[in-house]
Design a protein around this motif. Structure first.
Motif, short mmCIF file in Angstrom:
data_model
loop_
_atom_site.label_atom_id
_atom_site.label_comp_id
_atom_site.label_asym_id
_atom_site.label_seq_id
_atom_site.Cartn_x
_atom_site.Cartn_y
_atom_site.Cartn_z
N PHE A 54 11.85 -7.20 -45.42
CA PHE A 54 10.90 -6.06 -45.46
C PHE A 54 11.19 -5.34 -46.83
N THR A 55 10.02 -4.69 -47.01
CA THR A 55 10.01 -3.86 -48.23
C THR A 55 9.84 -2.39 -48.03
N PRO A 56 10.91 -1.50 -48.52
CA PRO A 56 10.97 -0.23 -48.20
C PRO A 56 10.05 0.70 -48.93
N ASN A 57 8.99 1.37 -48.45
CA ASN A 57 7.92 1.98 -49.24
C ASN A 57 8.14 3.54 -49.54
N ARG A 58 9.60 4.15 -49.12
CA ARG A 58 9.90 5.31 -49.54
C ARG A 58 11.44 5.42 -49.78
N PRO A 59 11.93 6.51 -50.41
CA PRO A 59 13.29 6.50 -50.50
C PRO A 59 13.78 7.23 -49.16
N GLY A 60 15.29 7.19 -48.94
CA GLY A 60 15.71 7.69 -47.87
C GLY A 60 16.36 6.97 -47.00
N ALA A 61 16.71 7.15 -45.68
CA ALA A 61 17.48 6.43 -44.73
C ALA A 61 16.48 5.35 -44.09
N TRP A 62 17.14 4.28 -43.62
CA TRP A 62 16.45 3.27 -42.94
C TRP A 62 17.28 2.89 -41.93
N ARG B 55 13.49 0.97 -38.52
CA ARG B 55 13.09 2.03 -38.26
C ARG B 55 13.31 3.27 -39.29
N ASP B 56 12.70 4.19 -38.99
CA ASP B 56 12.96 5.54 -39.86
C ASP B 56 13.99 6.18 -38.98
N PRO B 57 14.73 7.25 -39.46
CA PRO B 57 15.77 8.05 -38.75
C PRO B 57 15.20 8.82 -37.46
N ASN B 58 13.83 9.07 -37.27
CA ASN B 58 13.12 9.46 -36.35
C ASN B 58 12.84 8.45 -35.20
N MET B 59 13.05 7.17 -35.45
CA MET B 59 13.20 5.87 -34.65
C MET B 59 11.57 5.49 -34.58
N VAL B 60 10.91 5.87 -35.69
CA VAL B 60 9.47 5.33 -35.76
C VAL B 60 9.76 3.86 -36.48
N SER B 61 9.28 2.89 -35.71
CA SER B 61 9.16 1.61 -36.28
C SER B 61 8.36 1.20 -37.39
N TYR B 62 8.72 0.58 -38.35
CA TYR B 62 8.09 0.29 -39.73
C TYR B 62 7.63 -1.10 -39.51
N THR C 14 23.77 -3.52 -36.74
CA THR C 14 22.92 -2.17 -36.89
C THR C 14 23.40 -2.11 -38.46
N TYR C 15 22.37 -1.60 -39.17
CA TYR C 15 22.98 -1.12 -40.43
C TYR C 15 21.98 0.10 -40.85
N ASP C 16 22.46 1.07 -41.54
CA ASP C 16 21.48 2.06 -41.85
C ASP C 16 21.39 2.51 -43.56
N PRO C 17 21.16 1.59 -44.35
CA PRO C 17 20.76 1.76 -45.95
C PRO C 17 20.14 2.65 -46.15
N LYS C 18 20.40 3.38 -47.35
CA LYS C 18 19.35 4.44 -47.96
C LYS C 18 18.80 3.87 -49.06
N ALA C 19 17.36 3.66 -49.10
CA ALA C 19 16.89 3.34 -50.33
C ALA C 19 16.50 4.43 -51.32
N ARG C 20 16.59 3.88 -52.69
CA ARG C 20 16.32 4.73 -53.48
C ARG C 20 15.44 4.02 -54.43
N TYR C 21 14.78 4.99 -55.47
CA TYR C 21 13.83 4.53 -56.62
C TYR C 21 14.62 3.69 -57.59
N PRO C 22 14.15 2.81 -58.34
CA PRO C 22 14.83 2.07 -59.12
C PRO C 22 15.37 2.90 -60.16
N ASP C 23 16.59 2.58 -60.69
CA ASP C 23 17.31 3.43 -61.67
C ASP C 23 17.06 2.90 -63.09
#
Length: 555
Positions: free
Chosen positions: A301-309, A283-290, A329-338
């Motif tokens: 799953f494949t994150p489609n945006r940067p930020g917290a999941w 889910r996103d931080p607003n608890m909207v399921s992805y 529970t985990y709350d990783p933060k997605a980033r664009y490739p470096d």
């Protein structure tokens, strides 16, 4: 009211010493162990099991301390009640972790080395850590209950183990370090007793414990006194392989999450089975399921945006049984490739401080920067006399300096590079070649006011000494670094240091005790050149003496 004496409220059998054992016949100290029995918080007492044995003269006394300085002493008994908050008994006020030290003395005076355990005291419960935590090794957490506690076989207890940086644990700031697992079950399944498990490697070695039972628990105290521990590095394996309590560990393939790249989380059960009703969700931080999934030992799953999941796993056993429940529970933060490499500056060498021995202390320092995910670690290597490069272990992954003891008369070169959090590896940056050399006190030129004193503790068996204001010593030498070695101590005074004709500083050689071979001044230049050092005695009132033991040069 705090009790300053220890109340031995239980009846214990005295292990009396055998009659008349000669002191010279018994040279072995007692052998014993320590564990916490219960928490008598109302009386501010902790009951300790301190069972020990002694083959010849018997165990006579047992001492308890929380600081290793003040000890409470008792006639030996297998269990004692210790005033944990009383400084007069070696205790200390307040909550949080504390080390308990126990030592035993036998009938002829042999005293054992101290045996330790760690006790956590919270506002509503206590835990014991009998062995120091090391990743990859079994670690035990023991709930400590109030005196007289009796839990029924079906009474429930719950554990939650969290890990991560302080920011992620108390501020809920996603930074790719936080994770948790929870387990809940009855007494008859072991959930209310000792929990021993393989301690996994995590990105930040800091764990926070929550324990709850009908008799109390932990986890509601302020961060400063929260039940946490910091394991030493023993393994980089992220798995929990053994556990005395059933659990299900969820492990990501990587703690870093990249936008557009799939990431997989895997479930590893111990002592229990996965079910078709196990629930996975991200889910996103607003608890909207992805994405959601029922059952299965892995979730991708494949994150489609940067930020917290937020990645959840919940056991389906809660739907089929009333006595077991597991979660993670985990709350990783997605980033664009470096796509950028990290940069470093070339390592710079400087003569270190302290006492000069057979080798010469040299401090290497450098810096680094990365435009993307940030530097994860540095790699330092050295070459001696032009031979193959060899790795140098750093004190921490992100250390930007290290002091090494280098042998005289060898030519060194160091190089450094950085690796960023995405895995990009920077280019090597090379430092200058240099050779550490030691020039004895006779290498300098002196004014007429100096004398030579024999001293076997000096670099060459003697040193130059002057006690007249204006006495000078000088040396011209080619190099990048130069350092003055002197003896400090009572009666030693101040000396002005000139470099290339300019006053650089004033050094005070005074000290409470004699300290030989001290590096008291050093200077560094970015390129090799010929430089002059001149030492001028100030003639300090009451302690005019100055010394020269030698000069260190990096050439």
């Amino acid at each position: 009211m705090r009790r300053r004496s220890i109340a031995l409220s239980l009846a214990v059998a005295c292990l009396c010493a055998p009659a008349s054992v000669a002191a010279d016949a018994d040279t072995t100290a007692p052998v014993g162990s320590i564990s916490v029995v219960h928490d008598d918080r109302a009386s501010e007492l902790i009951r300790l099991d301190v069972t020990a044995t002694d083959d010849l003269s018997g165990v006579a006394t047992v001492d308890v301390s929380g600081d290793g300085i003040t000890w409470a002493s008792y006639t030996y008994a297998p269990q004692v009640d210790w005033s944990v908050f009383d400084p007069a008994a070696g205790g200390a006020p307040g909550l949080g972790n504390r080390t308990i030290r126990i030592r035993w003395t036998d009938g002829v005076g042999n005293t054992s080395v101290a045996v330790t355990t760690t006790l956590y005291l919270g506002s509503s419960g206590a835990l014991e850590y009998p062995v120091p935590p090391v990743t990859g090794k079994p670690f035990t957490i023991r709930p400590i209950y109030p005196s007289g506690t009796s839990l029924g076989p079906d009474d429930q207890c719950s554990w939650e183990l969290d890990w991560g940086s302080k920011s992620s644990l108390i501020e809920y700031n996603p930074d790719q370090t936080w994770g948790s697992l929870s387990l809940n079950g009855p007494t008859h399944r072991g959930f209310c007793g000792d929990w021993t498990f393989t301690l996994p490697w995590v990105p930040v070695p800091q764990f926070l414990i929550h324990f709850s039972s009908l008799a109390g628990g932990t986890g509601d105290d302020a961060w400063e006194v929260a039940p946490r521990f910091y394991p030493a590095a023993g393994s980089t394996d992220r798995r929990i392989y053994t556990s005395t309590i059933p659990l299900i560990q969820i492990v990501p393939d990587a703690y870093t999450m990249v936008v557009g790249q799939p990431i997989t989380y895997r479930a590893y059960p111990i002592g229990v089975s996965l079910t078709a009703k196990d629930h996975w969700a991200v889910r996103d931080p607003n608890m909207v399921s992805y994405k959601m999934q029922l059952g299965g030992s892995k979730f991708t799953f494949t994150p489609n945006r940067p930020g917290a999941w937020i990645v959840y796993w919940q056991s389906g056993l809660a739907w089929t049984t009333n006595d077991l429940n597991f979660g993670a529970t985990y709350d990783p933060k997605a980033r664009y490739p470096d796509v950028s490499r990290p940069n470093t500056t070339a390592p710079v060498q400087r003569i270190g401080a302290g006492t000069l021995g057979t080798s010469i202390p040299v401090t290497l320092s450098w810096s680094g920067a990365d435009r993307g995910w940030g530097i994860a670690k540095y790699q330092l290597q050295r070459s001696i006399d032009g031979r193959a490069w060899q790795g140098v272990s750093l004190p921490t992954a992100k250390a930007t300096s290290i002091t090494l003891q280098l042998a005289r008369g060898h030519r060194y070169q160091f190089r450094v590079r950085a690796v960023d959090a995405f895995g990009n590896v920077g280019y090597w940056d090379y430092g200058a070649h240099f050779m550490p050399r030691l020039l004895g006190d006779v290498s300098l030129t002196y004014s007429s006011n100096w004398s030579i004193e024999s001293d076997p503790t000096t670099l060459n068996g003697a040193l130059h000494v002057a006690g007249v204001a204006g006495a000078w010593a000088r040396l011209s030498v080619k190099g990048r670094d130069i350092a003055w070695v002197a003896e400090k101590g009572p009666g030693k005074g101040r000396v002005k240091v000139y470099i290339d004709g300019h006053l650089r500083t004033t050094v005070d050689l005074g000290a409470a005790a004699d300290m030989g071979r001290q590096i008291v001044f050093h200077a560094h230049w970015s390129i090799t050149g010929t430089h002059a050092i001149k030492l001028v005695v100030e003639g300090t009132v009451g302690r005019p003496e100055a010394t020269v033991d030698g000069v260190v040069v990096l050439q």
